[in-house]
Design a protein around this motif. Structure first.
Motif, PDB file in Angstrom:
ATOM      1  N   LEU A 166     -13.957  -7.359   7.135  1.00 29.26           N
ATOM      2  CA  LEU A 166     -14.701  -7.383   8.394  1.00 29.26           C
ATOM      3  C   LEU A 166     -16.172  -7.032   8.178  1.00 29.26           C
ATOM      4  O   LEU A 166     -17.053  -7.529   8.885  1.00 29.26           O
ATOM      5  CB  LEU A 166     -14.086  -6.398   9.388  1.00 29.26           C
ATOM      6  N   ALA A 167     -16.432  -6.183   7.180  1.00 25.06           N
ATOM      7  CA  ALA A 167     -17.809  -5.776   6.896  1.00 25.06           C
ATOM      8  C   ALA A 167     -18.574  -6.830   6.110  1.00 25.06           C
ATOM      9  O   ALA A 167     -19.782  -6.678   5.881  1.00 25.06           O
ATOM     10  CB  ALA A 167     -17.812  -4.457   6.126  1.00 25.06           C
ATOM     11  N   GLY A 168     -17.877  -7.895   5.686  1.00 30.70           N
ATOM     12  CA  GLY A 168     -18.546  -8.966   4.956  1.00 30.70           C
ATOM     13  C   GLY A 168     -18.645  -8.734   3.467  1.00 30.70           C
ATOM     14  O   GLY A 168     -19.480  -9.351   2.789  1.00 30.70           O
ATOM     15  N   VAL A 169     -17.790  -7.864   2.928  1.00 32.02           N
ATOM     16  CA  VAL A 169     -17.820  -7.565   1.495  1.00 32.02           C
ATOM     17  C   VAL A 169     -17.004  -8.620   0.749  1.00 32.02           C
ATOM     18  O   VAL A 169     -15.882  -8.947   1.161  1.00 32.02           O
ATOM     19  CB  VAL A 169     -17.250  -6.157   1.223  1.00 32.02           C
ATOM     20  N   ASP A 170     -17.539  -9.147  -0.352  1.00 30.35           N
ATOM     21  CA  ASP A 170     -16.843 -10.206  -1.081  1.00 30.35           C
ATOM     22  C   ASP A 170     -15.598  -9.665  -1.780  1.00 30.35           C
ATOM     23  O   ASP A 170     -15.453  -8.457  -2.007  1.00 30.35           O
ATOM     24  CB  ASP A 170     -17.777 -10.855  -2.107  1.00 30.35           C
ATOM     25  N   ALA A 171     -14.700 -10.577  -2.145  1.00 24.67           N
ATOM     26  CA  ALA A 171     -13.380 -10.204  -2.651  1.00 24.67           C
ATOM     27  C   ALA A 171     -13.450  -9.352  -3.916  1.00 24.67           C
ATOM     28  O   ALA A 171     -12.727  -8.356  -4.054  1.00 24.67           O
ATOM     29  CB  ALA A 171     -12.546 -11.457  -2.912  1.00 24.67           C
ATOM     30  N   SER A 172     -14.302  -9.724  -4.860  1.00 24.90           N
ATOM     31  CA  SER A 172     -14.387  -8.982  -6.114  1.00 24.90           C
ATOM     32  C   SER A 172     -14.869  -7.553  -5.880  1.00 24.90           C
ATOM     33  O   SER A 172     -14.304  -6.592  -6.416  1.00 24.90           O
ATOM     34  CB  SER A 172     -15.333  -9.698  -7.082  1.00 24.90           C
ATOM     35  N   THR A 173     -15.905  -7.416  -5.058  1.00 28.57           N
ATOM     36  CA  THR A 173     -16.444  -6.082  -4.766  1.00 28.57           C
ATOM     37  C   THR A 173     -15.434  -5.255  -3.986  1.00 28.57           C
ATOM     38  O   THR A 173     -15.296  -4.048  -4.205  1.00 28.57           O
ATOM     39  CB  THR A 173     -17.761  -6.197  -3.975  1.00 28.57           C
ATOM     40  N   ARG A 174     -14.718  -5.909  -3.061  1.00 30.41           N
ATOM     41  CA  ARG A 174     -13.674  -5.210  -2.297  1.00 30.41           C
ATOM     42  C   ARG A 174     -12.661  -4.579  -3.229  1.00 30.41           C
ATOM     43  O   ARG A 174     -12.345  -3.396  -3.125  1.00 30.41           O
ATOM     44  CB  ARG A 174     -12.940  -6.184  -1.362  1.00 30.41           C
ATOM     45  N   GLN A 175     -12.134  -5.383  -4.133  1.00 28.13           N
ATOM     46  CA  GLN A 175     -11.084  -4.895  -5.019  1.00 28.13           C
ATOM     47  C   GLN A 175     -11.575  -3.735  -5.882  1.00 28.13           C
ATOM     48  O   GLN A 175     -10.900  -2.705  -6.005  1.00 28.13           O
ATOM     49  CB  GLN A 175     -10.577  -6.025  -5.912  1.00 28.13           C
ATOM     50  N   GLN A 196     -25.294  -1.496   6.916  1.00 27.36           N
ATOM     51  CA  GLN A 196     -26.098  -2.576   7.484  1.00 27.36           C
ATOM     52  C   GLN A 196     -27.577  -2.396   7.159  1.00 27.36           C
ATOM     53  O   GLN A 196     -28.272  -3.367   6.833  1.00 27.36           O
ATOM     54  CB  GLN A 196     -25.874  -2.645   8.995  1.00 27.36           C
ATOM     55  N   LEU A 197     -28.057  -1.172   7.233  1.00 26.22           N
ATOM     56  CA  LEU A 197     -29.465  -0.916   6.923  1.00 26.22           C
ATOM     57  C   LEU A 197     -29.782  -1.226   5.462  1.00 26.22           C
ATOM     58  O   LEU A 197     -30.893  -1.669   5.137  1.00 26.22           O
ATOM     59  CB  LEU A 197     -29.820   0.539   7.237  1.00 26.22           C
ATOM     60  N   SER A 198     -28.805  -1.004   4.583  1.00 27.07           N
ATOM     61  CA  SER A 198     -29.029  -1.251   3.155  1.00 27.07           C
ATOM     62  C   SER A 198     -28.764  -2.703   2.765  1.00 27.07           C
ATOM     63  O   SER A 198     -28.959  -3.084   1.610  1.00 27.07           O
ATOM     64  CB  SER A 198     -28.128  -0.334   2.322  1.00 27.07           C
ATOM     65  N   GLY A 199     -28.295  -3.513   3.723  1.00 27.97           N
ATOM     66  CA  GLY A 199     -28.010  -4.907   3.433  1.00 27.97           C
ATOM     67  C   GLY A 199     -26.673  -5.146   2.765  1.00 27.97           C
ATOM     68  O   GLY A 199     -26.382  -6.268   2.333  1.00 27.97           O
ATOM     69  N   ARG A 200     -25.828  -4.120   2.687  1.00 27.75           N
ATOM     70  CA  ARG A 200     -24.530  -4.269   2.028  1.00 27.75           C
ATOM     71  C   ARG A 200     -23.459  -4.813   2.970  1.00 27.75           C
ATOM     72  O   ARG A 200     -22.466  -5.368   2.523  1.00 27.75           O
ATOM     73  CB  ARG A 200     -24.056  -2.909   1.473  1.00 27.75           C
ATOM     74  N   PHE A 201     -23.641  -4.610   4.277  1.00 27.39           N
ATOM     75  CA  PHE A 201     -22.669  -5.062   5.266  1.00 27.39           C
ATOM     76  C   PHE A 201     -23.270  -6.141   6.154  1.00 27.39           C
ATOM     77  O   PHE A 201     -24.488  -6.163   6.392  1.00 27.39           O
ATOM     78  CB  PHE A 201     -22.213  -3.906   6.164  1.00 27.39           C
ATOM     79  N   SER A 202     -22.410  -6.982   6.676  1.00 28.92           N
ATOM     80  CA  SER A 202     -22.824  -7.978   7.659  1.00 28.92           C
ATOM     81  C   SER A 202     -23.362  -7.277   8.912  1.00 28.92           C
ATOM     82  O   SER A 202     -22.889  -6.200   9.288  1.00 28.92           O
ATOM     83  CB  SER A 202     -21.627  -8.852   8.042  1.00 28.92           C
ATOM     84  N   THR A 203     -24.337  -7.908   9.535  1.00 23.69           N
ATOM     85  CA  THR A 203     -24.913  -7.342  10.763  1.00 23.69           C
ATOM     86  C   THR A 203     -24.507  -8.152  12.000  1.00 23.69           C
ATOM     87  O   THR A 203     -25.112  -8.023  13.062  1.00 23.69           O
ATOM     88  CB  THR A 203     -26.449  -7.298  10.668  1.00 23.69           C
ATOM     89  N   GLU A 204     -23.485  -8.986  11.863  1.00 25.15           N
ATOM     90  CA  GLU A 204     -23.061  -9.812  12.994  1.00 25.15           C
ATOM     91  C   GLU A 204     -22.486  -8.973  14.133  1.00 25.15           C
ATOM     92  O   GLU A 204     -22.544  -9.374  15.296  1.00 25.15           O
ATOM     93  CB  GLU A 204     -22.035 -10.848  12.530  1.00 25.15           C
ATOM     94  N   LEU A 205     -21.918  -7.818  13.801  1.00 26.70           N
ATOM     95  CA  LEU A 205     -21.397  -6.902  14.812  1.00 26.70           C
ATOM     96  C   LEU A 205     -22.213  -5.617  14.777  1.00 26.70           C
ATOM     97  O   LEU A 205     -22.618  -5.161  13.711  1.00 26.70           O
ATOM     98  CB  LEU A 205     -19.924  -6.565  14.547  1.00 26.70           C
ATOM     99  N   THR A 206     -22.444  -5.028  15.933  1.00 29.57           N
ATOM    100  CA  THR A 206     -23.068  -3.710  15.945  1.00 29.57           C
ATOM    101  C   THR A 206     -22.088  -2.713  15.328  1.00 29.57           C
ATOM    102  O   THR A 206     -20.871  -2.954  15.311  1.00 29.57           O
ATOM    103  CB  THR A 206     -23.398  -3.262  17.374  1.00 29.57           C
ATOM    104  N   PRO A 207     -22.572  -1.581  14.813  1.00 28.77           N
ATOM    105  CA  PRO A 207     -21.655  -0.595  14.237  1.00 28.77           C
ATOM    106  C   PRO A 207     -20.551  -0.171  15.205  1.00 28.77           C
ATOM    107  O   PRO A 207     -19.385  -0.052  14.813  1.00 28.77           O
ATOM    108  CB  PRO A 207     -22.579   0.570  13.881  1.00 28.77           C
ATOM    109  N   ALA A 208     -20.911   0.034  16.470  1.00 29.49           N
ATOM    110  CA  ALA A 208     -19.906   0.462  17.450  1.00 29.49           C
ATOM    111  C   ALA A 208     -18.846  -0.611  17.663  1.00 29.49           C
ATOM    112  O   ALA A 208     -17.646  -0.315  17.746  1.00 29.49           O
ATOM    113  CB  ALA A 208     -20.579   0.809  18.773  1.00 29.49           C
TER     114      ALA A 208
END
Length: 215
Positions: free
Chosen positions: A188-197, A140-152
């Motif tokens: 859930l982390a907001g990573v797009d499909a291509s990057t996920r794979q 989240q700090l690096s902007g790679r993950f969605s921040t809609e949910l707190t880490p916990a």
């Protein structure tokens, strides 16, 4: 020297029997949650007295399974600690690395909850939970993950999803594997499909390269 050799042999036999009993219990409880000590002794190829020598009660046996699951989980986590270099790859690696532990011990989701309580099962997941929180914070700090949910909160939701997948396997869904679990978590982390794979495939290759000694 001879006495030491005899003692070492006895300790080795005792540990072997313990491992056989736990392995037999895991298999027995998967097919029959009400399997008896006699059933487990037969499956392990030992007499009931041997089972009781290691585990005085059914509850003690299930605690033994839970303790071994915890040890295996910690070992899997330590094996991947040094190979991840970005949060997406880290999260994929964690999911793939810990999935075999969840799969092997998924009987604890039923028998363990009933015998030990939900709290004990959650305790088993604490090492993975703490590690995942750290990875999600970095993402989240690096902007790679969605921040809609707190880490916990993210970890609670991702953990629930993984447990639900394991529950599905308990009822015979054989289409689920570590790739599925990693896909759900990265989604859930907001990573797009291509990057996920790409990340999951790279994580699997890197895990395959770790070797059995560290895993």
């Amino acid at each position: 020297m001879c006495n030491h050799a005899v003692m070492d042999g006895r300790r080795g036999t005792k540990q072997t029997n313990r491992d056989k009993i736990i392995g037999a219990a895991i298999s027995a409880y998967e097919s029959d949650p009400d399997a008896t000590i006699g059933d487990i002794a037969d499956a392990a190829g030992v007499v009931r007295r041997t089972v009781y020598g290691h585990f005085p009660s059914r509850r003690d046996l299930i605690i033994g399974i839970a303790d071994q699951a915890s040890d295996d989980l910690i070992r899997r986590l330590s094996g991947v600690a040094d190979i991840v270099d970005d949060p997406i790859l880290a999260l994929a690696t964690l999911e793939l690395a810990t999935w075999p532990v969840g799969n092997r011990y998924r009987t604890l989701l039923g028998v363990g909850r009933r015998e030990l309580g939900e709290g004990r099962i959650r305790e088993l997941l604490d090492p993975a939970r703490r590690t995942t929180v750290t990875v999600v914070e970095q993402g989240q700090l690096s902007g790679r993950f969605s921040t809609e949910l707190t880490p916990a909160t993210f970890v609670v939701v991702a953990e629930a999803a993984t447990l639900a997948l394991l529950d599905r396997m308990n009822v015979g869904d054989d289409q689920i594997d570590g790739y599925t679990a990693a896909t759900v978590t990265l989604t859930l982390a907001g990573v797009d499909a291509s990057t996920r794979q790409k990340s999951i495939e790279l994580a699997q290759r890197r895990l395959d390269g770790i070797g059995s000694e560290t895993m």
